[in-house]
Design a protein around this motif. Structure first.
Motif, PDB file in Angstrom:
ATOM      1  N   GLY A  93     -14.184  17.311 -18.203  1.00 30.90           N
ATOM      2  CA  GLY A  93     -13.089  17.016 -17.286  1.00 30.90           C
ATOM      3  C   GLY A  93     -11.756  17.123 -17.992  1.00 30.90           C
ATOM      4  N   ALA A  94     -10.785  17.704 -17.297  1.00 32.23           N
ATOM      5  CA  ALA A  94      -9.437  17.803 -17.855  1.00 32.23           C
ATOM      6  C   ALA A  94      -8.445  17.197 -16.874  1.00 32.23           C
ATOM      7  N   GLY A  95      -8.799  16.012 -16.368  1.00 29.47           N
ATOM      8  CA  GLY A  95      -7.855  15.250 -15.557  1.00 29.47           C
ATOM      9  C   GLY A  95      -6.990  14.412 -16.490  1.00 29.47           C
ATOM     10  N   HIS A  96      -6.458  13.316 -15.974  1.00 25.68           N
ATOM     11  CA  HIS A  96      -5.541  12.510 -16.783  1.00 25.68           C
ATOM     12  C   HIS A  96      -6.256  11.826 -17.931  1.00 25.68           C
ATOM     13  N   ALA A  97      -7.498  11.431 -17.701  1.00 22.16           N
ATOM     14  CA  ALA A  97      -8.276  10.834 -18.784  1.00 22.16           C
ATOM     15  C   ALA A  97      -8.711  11.912 -19.766  1.00 22.16           C
ATOM     16  N   GLY A  98      -9.193  13.013 -19.240  1.00 23.76           N
ATOM     17  CA  GLY A  98      -9.742  14.078 -20.085  1.00 23.76           C
ATOM     18  C   GLY A  98      -8.736  14.632 -21.077  1.00 23.76           C
ATOM     19  N   MET A 124     -18.747  24.018 -15.112  1.00 18.47           N
ATOM     20  CA  MET A 124     -19.271  22.847 -14.399  1.00 18.47           C
ATOM     21  C   MET A 124     -20.434  22.274 -15.176  1.00 18.47           C
ATOM     22  N   VAL A 125     -20.272  21.062 -15.656  1.00 16.91           N
ATOM     23  CA  VAL A 125     -21.371  20.432 -16.393  1.00 16.91           C
ATOM     24  C   VAL A 125     -22.386  19.879 -15.403  1.00 16.91           C
ATOM     25  N   ASP A 126     -23.643  20.214 -15.610  1.00 14.43           N
ATOM     26  CA  ASP A 126     -24.696  19.764 -14.703  1.00 14.43           C
ATOM     27  C   ASP A 126     -25.493  18.577 -15.228  1.00 14.43           C
ATOM     28  N   MET A 165      -2.517  16.078  -9.930  1.00 12.06           N
ATOM     29  CA  MET A 165      -2.349  14.774  -9.280  1.00 12.06           C
ATOM     30  C   MET A 165      -2.781  14.898  -7.824  1.00 12.06           C
ATOM     31  N   PRO A 166      -3.950  14.392  -7.496  1.00 14.02           N
ATOM     32  CA  PRO A 166      -4.447  14.564  -6.124  1.00 14.02           C
ATOM     33  C   PRO A 166      -3.752  13.657  -5.117  1.00 14.02           C
ATOM     34  N   CYS A 167      -2.973  12.726  -5.608  1.00 15.06           N
ATOM     35  CA  CYS A 167      -2.369  11.802  -4.643  1.00 15.06           C
ATOM     36  C   CYS A 167      -0.868  11.748  -4.866  1.00 15.06           C
ATOM     37  N   ASN A 168      -0.336  10.560  -5.084  1.00 12.92           N
ATOM     38  CA  ASN A 168       1.126  10.414  -5.130  1.00 12.92           C
ATOM     39  C   ASN A 168       1.757  11.179  -6.285  1.00 12.92           C
ATOM     40  N   PRO A 213     -17.368  19.534  -5.511  1.00  9.89           N
ATOM     41  CA  PRO A 213     -17.824  18.214  -5.975  1.00  9.89           C
ATOM     42  C   PRO A 213     -18.831  18.359  -7.113  1.00  9.89           C
ATOM     43  N   THR A 214     -19.001  17.294  -7.854  1.00  2.00           N
ATOM     44  CA  THR A 214     -19.990  17.286  -8.930  1.00  2.00           C
ATOM     45  C   THR A 214     -21.207  16.524  -8.448  1.00  2.00           C
ATOM     46  N   ILE A 215     -22.255  17.254  -8.122  1.00  2.98           N
ATOM     47  CA  ILE A 215     -23.443  16.600  -7.559  1.00  2.98           C
ATOM     48  C   ILE A 215     -24.481  16.362  -8.647  1.00  2.98           C
ATOM     49  N   SER A 255      -8.457   3.195 -10.734  1.00  2.05           N
ATOM     50  CA  SER A 255      -7.728   4.116  -9.895  1.00  2.05           C
ATOM     51  C   SER A 255      -6.357   4.277 -10.522  1.00  2.05           C
ATOM     52  N   GLY A 256      -5.815   5.455 -10.462  1.00  2.00           N
ATOM     53  CA  GLY A 256      -4.482   5.665 -11.013  1.00  2.00           C
ATOM     54  C   GLY A 256      -4.500   6.581 -12.216  1.00  2.00           C
ATOM     55  N   TYR A 257      -3.458   7.397 -12.296  1.00  2.00           N
ATOM     56  CA  TYR A 257      -3.358   8.356 -13.401  1.00  2.00           C
ATOM     57  C   TYR A 257      -3.191   7.645 -14.739  1.00  2.00           C
ATOM     58  N   GLU A 258      -2.352   6.596 -14.739  1.00  2.00           N
ATOM     59  CA  GLU A 258      -2.034   5.903 -15.993  1.00  2.00           C
ATOM     60  C   GLU A 258      -3.254   5.164 -16.526  1.00  2.00           C
ATOM     61  N   GLY A 305       0.813  -1.207   0.000  1.00  2.00           N
ATOM     62  CA  GLY A 305       0.000   0.000   0.000  1.00  2.00           C
ATOM     63  C   GLY A 305       0.839   1.247   0.000  1.00  2.00           C
ATOM     64  N   LYS A 306       0.138   2.358   0.056  1.00  2.00           N
ATOM     65  CA  LYS A 306       0.871   3.609  -0.094  1.00  2.00           C
ATOM     66  C   LYS A 306       0.941   4.350   1.233  1.00  2.00           C
ATOM     67  N   GLY A 343     -11.714   6.862 -17.304  1.00  2.00           N
ATOM     68  CA  GLY A 343     -10.970   7.260 -16.107  1.00  2.00           C
ATOM     69  C   GLY A 343     -11.577   6.692 -14.840  1.00  2.00           C
ATOM     70  N   GLN A 344     -11.314   7.376 -13.747  1.00  2.00           N
ATOM     71  CA  GLN A 344     -11.729   6.873 -12.446  1.00  2.00           C
ATOM     72  C   GLN A 344     -13.247   6.687 -12.349  1.00  2.00           C
ATOM     73  N   ILE A 345     -13.985   7.417 -13.144  1.00  2.00           N
ATOM     74  CA  ILE A 345     -15.443   7.261 -13.130  1.00  2.00           C
ATOM     75  C   ILE A 345     -15.836   5.842 -13.527  1.00  2.00           C
ATOM     76  N   LEU A 375     -14.297  20.796 -21.242  1.00  2.00           N
ATOM     77  CA  LEU A 375     -14.831  21.603 -20.149  1.00  2.00           C
ATOM     78  C   LEU A 375     -14.286  21.072 -18.837  1.00  2.00           C
ATOM     79  N   THR A 376     -13.846  21.990 -17.975  1.00  2.00           N
ATOM     80  CA  THR A 376     -13.335  21.511 -16.700  1.00  2.00           C
ATOM     81  C   THR A 376     -13.569  22.546 -15.618  1.00  2.00           C
ATOM     82  N   LEU A 377     -13.495  22.095 -14.355  1.00  2.00           N
ATOM     83  CA  LEU A 377     -13.865  22.967 -13.245  1.00  2.00           C
ATOM     84  C   LEU A 377     -12.889  24.108 -13.037  1.00  2.00           C
TER      85      LEU A 377
HETATM   86  C1  FAD Z   1      -7.626  11.367  -2.297  1.00  2.00           C
HETATM   87  C2  FAD Z   1      -7.216  10.596  -3.518  1.00  2.00           C
HETATM   88  C3  FAD Z   1      -6.357   9.548  -3.385  1.00  2.00           C
HETATM   89  C4  FAD Z   1      -5.944   8.820  -4.486  1.00  2.00           C
HETATM   90  N1  FAD Z   1      -5.069   7.805  -4.319  1.00  2.00           N
HETATM   91  C5  FAD Z   1      -4.612   7.135  -5.382  1.00  2.00           C
HETATM   92  C6  FAD Z   1      -3.653   6.114  -5.244  1.00  2.00           C
HETATM   93  O1  FAD Z   1      -3.210   5.825  -4.157  1.00  2.00           O
HETATM   94  N2  FAD Z   1      -3.212   5.442  -6.306  1.00  2.00           N
HETATM   95  C7  FAD Z   1      -3.683   5.721  -7.500  1.00  2.00           C
HETATM   96  O2  FAD Z   1      -3.262   5.086  -8.447  1.00  2.00           O
HETATM   97  N3  FAD Z   1      -4.593   6.659  -7.696  1.00  2.00           N
HETATM   98  C8  FAD Z   1      -5.053   7.388  -6.653  1.00  2.00           C
HETATM   99  N4  FAD Z   1      -5.969   8.360  -6.823  1.00  2.00           N
HETATM  100  C9  FAD Z   1      -6.603   8.397  -8.098  1.00  2.00           C
HETATM  101  C10 FAD Z   1      -6.018   9.244  -9.155  1.00  2.00           C
HETATM  102  O3  FAD Z   1      -5.860  10.525  -8.696  1.00  2.00           O
HETATM  103  C11 FAD Z   1      -7.041   9.166 -10.212  1.00  2.00           C
HETATM  104  O4  FAD Z   1      -7.159   7.834 -10.611  1.00  2.00           O
HETATM  105  C12 FAD Z   1      -6.794   9.950 -11.443  1.00  2.00           C
HETATM  106  O5  FAD Z   1      -6.530  11.253 -11.182  1.00  2.00           O
HETATM  107  C13 FAD Z   1      -8.054   9.820 -12.238  1.00  2.00           C
HETATM  108  O6  FAD Z   1      -7.997  10.566 -13.367  1.00  2.00           O
HETATM  109  P1  FAD Z   1      -9.316  11.045 -14.040  1.00  2.00           P
HETATM  110  O7  FAD Z   1      -8.914  11.748 -15.263  1.00  2.00           O
HETATM  111  O8  FAD Z   1     -10.259   9.932 -14.156  1.00  2.00           O
HETATM  112  O9  FAD Z   1      -9.951  12.049 -12.984  1.00  2.00           O
HETATM  113  P2  FAD Z   1      -9.362  13.361 -12.339  1.00  2.00           P
HETATM  114  O10 FAD Z   1      -7.915  13.414 -12.491  1.00  2.00           O
HETATM  115  O11 FAD Z   1      -9.925  13.416 -10.980  1.00  2.00           O
HETATM  116  O12 FAD Z   1      -9.989  14.469 -13.224  1.00  2.00           O
HETATM  117  C14 FAD Z   1     -11.356  14.799 -13.185  1.00  2.00           C
HETATM  118  C15 FAD Z   1     -11.551  16.078 -13.964  1.00  2.00           C
HETATM  119  O13 FAD Z   1     -12.920  16.285 -14.165  1.00  2.00           O
HETATM  120  C16 FAD Z   1     -13.236  17.638 -13.890  1.00  2.00           C
HETATM  121  N5  FAD Z   1     -14.630  17.665 -13.519  1.00  2.00           N
HETATM  122  C17 FAD Z   1     -15.218  17.005 -12.520  1.00  2.00           C
HETATM  123  N6  FAD Z   1     -16.529  17.229 -12.531  1.00  2.00           N
HETATM  124  C18 FAD Z   1     -16.779  18.057 -13.545  1.00  2.00           C
HETATM  125  C19 FAD Z   1     -17.952  18.663 -14.067  1.00  2.00           C
HETATM  126  N7  FAD Z   1     -19.143  18.421 -13.529  1.00  2.00           N
HETATM  127  N8  FAD Z   1     -17.843  19.463 -15.111  1.00  2.00           N
HETATM  128  C20 FAD Z   1     -16.646  19.720 -15.670  1.00  2.00           C
HETATM  129  N9  FAD Z   1     -15.516  19.175 -15.230  1.00  2.00           N
HETATM  130  C21 FAD Z   1     -15.583  18.348 -14.181  1.00  2.00           C
HETATM  131  C22 FAD Z   1     -12.271  18.038 -12.838  1.00  2.00           C
HETATM  132  O14 FAD Z   1     -12.101  19.406 -12.828  1.00  2.00           O
HETATM  133  C23 FAD Z   1     -11.023  17.295 -13.285  1.00  2.00           C
HETATM  134  O15 FAD Z   1     -10.326  18.046 -14.194  1.00  2.00           O
HETATM  135  C24 FAD Z   1      -6.418   9.133  -5.744  1.00  2.00           C
HETATM  136  C25 FAD Z   1      -7.312  10.184  -5.899  1.00  2.00           C
HETATM  137  C26 FAD Z   1      -7.700  10.924  -4.782  1.00  2.00           C
HETATM  138  C27 FAD Z   1      -8.639  12.052  -4.972  1.00  2.00           C
END
Ligand code: FAD
Ligand code: GTP
Lengths: 458, 628
Positions: free
Chosen positions: B14-19, B125-127, B46-49, B180-182, B375-378, A457-458, B369-371, B36-38
């Motif tokens: 979303g403009a995370g790693h998947a976006g 923010m997309v609703d 990178m919210p984590c490591n 958060p995105t509700i 889990s994980g950026y890659e 784990g991390k 992505g995480q949705i 579109l991103t928040l």
């Molecule tokens: C607390 C925490 C701990 C984590 N721990 C680990 C770990 O230990 N190991 C690991 O591998 N991974 C971990 N992760 C997961 C890793 O950060 C994610 O897997 C990765 O960032 C997912 O990428 P993503 O592109 O799916 O989402 P994100 O990187 O989260 O990107 C989501 C994007 O969507 C946008 N967005 C969200 N809602 C809306 C909306 N309604 N309208 C427009 N834009 C929106 C956001 O602004 C953001 O840009 C962790 C994440 C968190 C939060």
């Protein structure tokens, strides 16, 4: 559409009944032809029947006399090439033929697969599709309940334990790969992997031996009588047959160069094989050398080695001793009614701890002692019929053989010093194969093992 | 009332790693794309490591790169240290890992996204989605902007009804106190998508000035410069080390005493967390015989003092976290800058997706992505690029792109998700790949470049360079096949000094290279290696020759697997009409709706007899069709 060749016993299995081993697929004819002694099946006309023998490709022994029907695509049940091998030797023979066919690259058919192929190739019309599906379902369920009944609880427990052992080893290697920075997980070494593989290998080999035991009980202990010309081999065979009730006598029509007799010696089923090849063993040794004759003799479960009391120990005798070293044999010193010329000390030295029996077959002396020695070898030796885990299903044996091969590959990789993650491919394969025997192949269990065995784990 | 905000081929939410990968791939393929991103300052945050790569994941980064994605290039430019892992093991499991400079990574990524023509970046923010006749037709933001779209890709990560948990504190939030995105989450549920709830956590960050590094062990980067991207030519030389320390009995005592205060252990029912990233609470409870656990101190960047305390992921109250951190050697005076927390969020049950990552329920809607329960950026980036490719392909009328399990880890990841689903956040592991000897870090370009080029994601220049490498490898292999090495005294003396056994008879250089103890580099003088051949060419030649036997075995297995994949199942198949299939198998098949017999056979609970019956049934359908 399907490119492999399938096979199965296609008549209800029952002792004494005529049984058919059926093959279907592009290689049906060539596979049969490979092990068939008689006409060249590749050349015969479609829908013809041929008499001949199935030869075990490993031992070159005749396994069974058969009638073979050759039917070429598309006018067959499956619309593929189909071969039917009619065996009349009952369950023993038909199983043996099936094993030989499987060893040549045919695959054991799934339940209902012949019918399925017939359907897929348009042989069975659309209205019957429903029936085909029902048949597959029914046959599968039946096969499953039969397999379950056949599988001894001890066998499945043993296989589960072996799999768990392998799984832990594999998980350990995986953890080293996926979490290289974790120092509280010891790095798996080649030695550890070798030890584990060897342990499991030993058990798999034992299981296969047990499987053979099952075969032995059905088929009799393959017993070869060897010795130089004129030492008394035929006399010995006759004595054993006359003294004991023959179970099966010579099949009429068998050619003269092979004699097989089934006898029961004090409850031990013996299949006395006296082939021309073995009869002239010293010739073989001369011709093909000690190592090769050894290979031939290895196929016997027991060897009766006859020496002449009335003759000096020859070079051939010494060579024969070499050829049977390490195998199960009994030395018979015959013609003790005549003058001693044999160097007994030397014989005792060569035979080491193997049993030696002294006979005079003309005077019918020593026969009891011989029978006792045979019984002892069978019951006291490692051929123990008592508390054995019984593997008999042809499918199980096939899987065990593949598992053994995979482990051999793994051990070879270890010897070569290949990286563990490469060797591990074969170990994982073994784990999967053993899983197939007990019907458990879920690969997720590796991930489960990983996280329950190690703290990550991390 | 909404207003008309434009019409796009592809809208990425979303403009995370998947976006970012999704948007860039779609735009490069020629689709008019909106992202579109928040918060524009948090692109690919990178919210984590602070690290990218590692076993399996590092190989994925290379696959993404060879397909024309950007993750590899960006981390090559913005890391603080890089290491090649598993160097003592076989070539199949080696992989790169880099420690990222988080702020730099964001900056670099934003720059790339901003400069992509065909791609519009906007904060918002997309609703909700706009669905017409069951088909996804666009999105509406909270500012009432209506973007009409041919396809939509949702990549909203852990934001969906995100809830931060720390001790008994809990509040609705995205990661790192973002909004958060509700509404969008509720909207997806209303549209009939099946949602599950997962959780994950992160450790505290401490100020570097307050760490006593003298009590820890240094963990430097590799000296040999390396890169994820096949295009990188400039290497970072001034690397920054990480540091290693350990928990101890005092740490464990503090945790045990306060266990009931942990958000995860307080008895409330929670989303499922991943077993592979347990919190420190988990580790202490489940492995209570371990006297200590490793703690890695990882700088979050060059221009920040924040240090990530890897190994202390927790949801204990902030008040307890101080003492816990300070019980660790080297951290006696450490000041926490951000406390650790856990986050709980909605994810989509991924068996609702086709292998293209399009939802089965709502055509035109993709998720990545995480949705999707990973889990994980890659993992996120990998899905992002595939969703981007497939969304664009759909709009442009091109064939969908589905990677199979023998082609890429990306294929393994997506096939696992859509075929088996997951009951915890899914992480890639090397053990998930059955053909990993084919899925190597060194040959990702051989596996993916051709496809990337066909899709228009790889430049002509790069493609030409790849072709040249390919040619050199093949030629060198041919040369070694022809070259005979004789067991001269000179050769044997050489082998002896190299610690290898002598040769008895002449062999092909090719076969000599098969000996495990002899590498290409070592044999270079004997096999008359051309010193001008690039290292990645000779490395490739060495590996291909040495593992030829195993590679062949794997290829044979693949051939068998592919035959099953080729048997396509008609989309409109009615499983209820097939009487012979067992009920459990039928339910699974109805849910997953596999595209091929191969995929069907990987669904747990579907056994060989069911597959047999399925094949017969399909054939019956074919015959019926022909008859009509
Ligand atoms: C607390 C925490 C701990 C984590 N721990 C680990 C770990 O230990 N190991 C690991 O591998 N991974 C971990 N992760 C997961 C890793 O950060 C994610 O897997 C990765 O960032 C997912 O990428 P993503 O592109 O799916 O989402 P994100 O990187 O989260 O990107 C989501 C994007 O969507 C946008 N967005 C969200 N809602 C809306 C909306 N309604 N309208 C427009 N834009 C929106 C956001 O602004 C953001 O840009 C962790 C994440 C968190 C939060
Ligand atoms: N004196 C004596 N003669 C024996 C004895 N056993 C066999 N013989 C004789 O030895 C001769 C050879 O016996 P076989 O049994 O034919 O010997 P074999 O080993 O089968 O001979 P080949 O077929 O030539 O290999 C026969 O004439 C037998 O009667 C014995 O114990 N004592």
């Amino acid at each position: 559409m399907e490119t492999d060749t399938i096979t199965a016993i296609s008549t209800p299995i029952g002792e004494g009944a005529i049984a058919i081993v059926r093959l279907s697929g592009p290689k049906a004819i060539s596979i049969t032809a490979n092990v068939f002694k008689g006409k060249n099946l590749g050349d015969v006309a479609s829908h013809t029947i041929h008499y001949g023998k199935i030869i075990d490709p490993e031992t070159k022994e005749v396994a069974e006399e058969v009638m073979v029907s050759v039917m070429r695509a598309p006018k067959t049940f499956t619309r593929e090439d189909v071969v039917e091998i009619n065996c009349h030797g009952g369950m023993v023979a038909v199983n043996r033929v099936l094993e030989i066919i499987l060893s040549q690259g045919a695959r054991l058919a799934e339940p209902g697969e012949f019918t399925k192929r017939a359907f897929l190739h348009g042989r069975i019309d659309l209205s019957q599709a429903e029936a085909v599906m029902d048949l597959i379902r029914a046959k599968t369920d039946k096969a499953m309940s039969v397999a379950l009944k056949q599988m001894d609880g001890r066998l499945s427990a043993l296989i589960r334990r072996l799999r768990q052992d392998l799984l832990e080893t594999v998980a350990h290697v995986e953890v080293n790969i996926d979490y290289p920075e974790y120092d509280d997980v010891e790095e798996m070494s080649h030695d550890m992997m070798r030890t584990k593989s060897k342990e499991v290998y030993k058990e798999v080999v034992e299981l296969l031996q047990v499987a053979k035991q099952g075969k032995i009980l059905r088929e009799g202990l393959a017993t070869a009588i060897i010795g130089r010309p004129n030492v008394g081999k035929s006399s010995l065979m006759n004595t054993l047959v006359q003294e004991n009730k023959a179970i099966v006598t010579e099949v009429p029509g068998t050619t003269r160069d092979i004699i097989e007799e089934y006898v029961s010696v004090r409850g031990v089923p013996l299949r006395l094989v006296d082939t021309a090849g073995i009869r002239e063993t010293e010739d073989i040794v001369e011709k093909i050398g000690v190592e090769r004759s050894r290979q031939v003799l290895k196929e016997s479960d027991l060897i009766l080695f006859v020496l002449n009391y009335n003759d000096v120990l020859s070079e051939e005798d010494e060579k024969l001793f070499k050829a049977i070293e390490g195998l199960d044999y009994i030395v018979i010193i015959n013609k003790t009614d005549l003058e001693q010329k044999l160097d007994l000390d030397r014989v005792y030295e060569l035979a080491a701890e193997k049993p030696i029996v002294i006979t005079s077959l003309v005077k019918e002396e020593g026969v009891n002692e011989l029978e006792e020695a045979i019984a002892k070898t069978f019951f006291a030796g490692d051929i123990d019929t008592g508390d054995l885990t019984y593997v008999s299903n042809v499918r199980h044996i096939q899987l065990l053989k593949q598992a053994k091969q995979a482990l051999e590959d793994a051990m070879e990789g270890l010897e070569l010093g290949l990286p563990l993650d490469v060797v591990q491919i074969d170990v994982t394969r073994t784990w999967e194969l053993l899983g197939e025997i007990i019907g458990d192949t879920a690969s997720d269990s590796l991930i489960d093992q990983l996280f329950s065995q190690f703290c990550l784990g991390k | 009332m909404t207003y008309d905000a434009g019409h796009y081929d592809v809208v990425v939410v979303g403009a995370g790693h998947a976006g970012v990968e999704a948007g860039l791939a779609a735009a490069k393929m020629g689709a008019k794309t909106l992202m579109l991103t928040l918060n524009l300052d948090m692109i690919a945050f990178m919210p984590c490591n602070p690290s990218i790569g590692g076993p399996a994941k590092g190989i994925v980064v290379r696959e993404i790169d060879a397909l024309g994605g950007v993750m590899g290039k960006v981390i090559d430019k913005t890391h603080i240290q890089m290491r090649l892992l598993n160097t003592g093991k076989g070539p199949a499991v080696q992989a790169l890992r880099a420690q990222a400079d988080k702020p730099m990574y964001i900056k670099e990524m934003k720059n790339i996204v901003e400069n992509e023509k065909n791609l519009t970046l906007r904060q918002g923010m997309v609703d909700r989605l706009v669905v017409e006749d069951g088909v996804c037709k666009g999105v509406v933001t909270e500012t009432n902007a209506f973007y009409r779209a041919e396809t939509v890709i949702i990549t909203t990560g852990t934001f969906m009804r995100g809830k931060v948990l720390m001790g008994d504190l809990e509040y609705e939030s995205g990661p790192n106190n973002q909004r958060p995105t509700i509404k969008l989450s509720e909207n997806l549920e209303e549209l009939g998508l099946e949602i599950t709830r997962f959780k994950t956590g992160t450790p505290p960050r401490v100020n570097s000035h307050t760490i006593d590094y003298s009590k820890t062990e240094i963990q430097p980067g590799d000296e040999t410069p390396r890169s994820f991207s096949y295009e990188t030519t400039e290497y970072i030389t001034d690397q920054i080390p990480c540091w290693l320390t350990y928990t101890n009995e005092f740490t464990h005592e503090i945790i045990n005493e306060n266990l009931s205060l942990s958000a995860m252990y307080s008895g409330m029912k929670r989303g499922t967390g991943p077993r592979y990233c347990p919190s420190i609470e988990d580790k202490i409870v489940r492995f209570n015989d371990k006297p200590r656990h490793q703690i890695f101190l990882e700088p979050e960047g060059r221009d920040t003092e924040e240090v990530y305390v890897q190994g202390l992921s927790t949801s204990l109250p902030e008040s307890v976290q101080h003492g816990m951190v300070r019980s660790v050697e080297g951290l006696e005076h450490a000041e926490i800058m951000r406390a650790g927390y856990a986050i709980e969020y909605d994810a989509i049950v991924p068996t609702q997706l086709w292998p293209t990552l399009e939802t089965k329920k709502i055509p035109g809607l993709f998720t990545a992505g995480q949705i999707n329960g990973t889990s994980g950026y890659e993992e996120a980036a990998a899905q992002g690029i595939m969703a981007g490719i497939n969304a664009a392909a759909k709009v442009l009328g091109k064939d969908p792109v589905i990677l199979d399990r023998s082609q890429a880890y990306i294929g393994v990841l997506i096939d696992d998700l859509v075929t088996k689903g997951t009951n915890e956040p899914y992480r890639l592991l090397t053990s998930r790949a059955e053909y990993r000897l084919l899925l190597r870090h060194d040959n990702a370009d051989f596996r993916m470049t051709e496809l990337g080029y066909e899709l228009g994601l790889i430049t002509e220049e790069r493609y030409a360079a790849f072709k040249e490498k390919y040619r050199l490898v093949e030629e060198e292999k041919k040369r070694l096949q022809k070259l005979i090495i004789k067991p001269t005294e000179e050769v044997n003396a050489f082998l002896e000094t190299a610690g290898a056994s002598k040769m008895k008879e002449a062999v092909k250089a090719y076969d000599l290279l098969k000996r495990p103890e002899l590498s290409y580099d070592l044999l270079a003088p004997i096999i008359h290696a051309d010193p001008s051949l690039p290292h990645d060419v000779t490395e490739q030649v060495g590996i291909q020759i040495k593992y030829e036997g195993y590679i062949k075995k794997a290829n044979d297995q693949v051939a068998r697997m592919l035959k099953m994949e080729e048997k396509k199942i008609p989309e409109d198949i009615d499983y209820d009409a097939i009487s012979g299939i067992a009920t459990e198998a039928k339910e699974k098949l109805k849910k997953v709706r596999p595209l091929s017999v191969g995929q069907a056979s990987r669904i747990s609970g579907v056994n060989p007899a069911d597959i047999s019956i399925l094949v017969v049934y399909m054939e019956q359908g074919n015959i019926a069709r022909l008859a009509n």
